[in-house]
Design an enzyme around this catalytic site. Structure first.
Site, PDB file in Angstrom:
ATOM      1  N   ILE A 106      21.427  26.555  -5.578  1.00 22.16           N
ATOM      2  CA  ILE A 106      22.360  26.699  -6.689  1.00 22.16           C
ATOM      3  C   ILE A 106      23.187  27.957  -6.475  1.00 22.16           C
ATOM      4  CG2 ILE A 106      20.774  25.491  -8.222  1.00 22.16           C
ATOM      5  CD1 ILE A 106      20.488  28.096  -9.784  1.00 22.16           C
ATOM      6  N   CYS A 107      24.449  27.866  -6.809  1.00 20.72           N
ATOM      7  CA  CYS A 107      25.381  28.978  -6.633  1.00 20.72           C
ATOM      8  C   CYS A 107      24.946  30.143  -7.525  1.00 20.72           C
ATOM      9  CB  CYS A 107      26.798  28.535  -6.970  1.00 20.72           C
ATOM     10  SG  CYS A 107      28.006  29.869  -6.877  1.00 20.72           S
TER      11      CYS A 107
END
EC number: 2.8.1.-
Length: 128
Positions: free
Chosen positions: A77-78
């Site tokens: 996930i960013c």
């Protein structure tokens, strides 16, 4: 073929994440290799440990976790998108002085470099 998936929709309230998970299972069932799933923008909500769907709803967050556990698919996930939306791991919670983390096990905070690397090593990147 080698695939990577990018998910930009939340676990609930939009179709992207659910469609991405179905696509992931279809790829694996057909013998393709799914290298990673990258969650970006609203997609980071798929990694929220505190998500609690109604009893009659599919638990999409735990389904992603199961994909990681059973098939070894990386769930990135960013980090920038996650921090803006209150999704943090233990390291970030300590760094920011927050009382606890809420990143679902199996997910990893990562930068856009993880998406770039997947793009270079896969035959296809599919966005949902």
């Amino acid at each position: 073929m080698r695939y990577a998936i990018m998910v930009t929709g939340p676990a609930y309230g939009a179709q992207q994440a659910s469609s991405a998970l179905q696509f992931a299972h279809a790829l694996l069932n057909e013998g393709h290799e799914l290298i990673s799933v990258f969650f970006y923008r609203e997609g980071v909500y798929n990694a929220n440990l505190l998500t609690s769907p109604a009893g009659d709803e599919y638990d999409l967050v735990r389904a992603w976790q199961k994909l990681n556990t059973q098939h070894g698919v990386a769930l990135n996930i960013c980090v920038a998108a996650a921090l803006r939306r209150g999704i943090i791991d233990d390291t970030e919670a300590d760094r920011l002085g927050l009382p606890s983390a809420n990143l679902q096990p199996g997910f990893t905070l990562s930068g856009l470099g993880a998406l770039a690397e997947a793009s270079l090593t896969c035959d296809r990147v599919v966005q949902f």
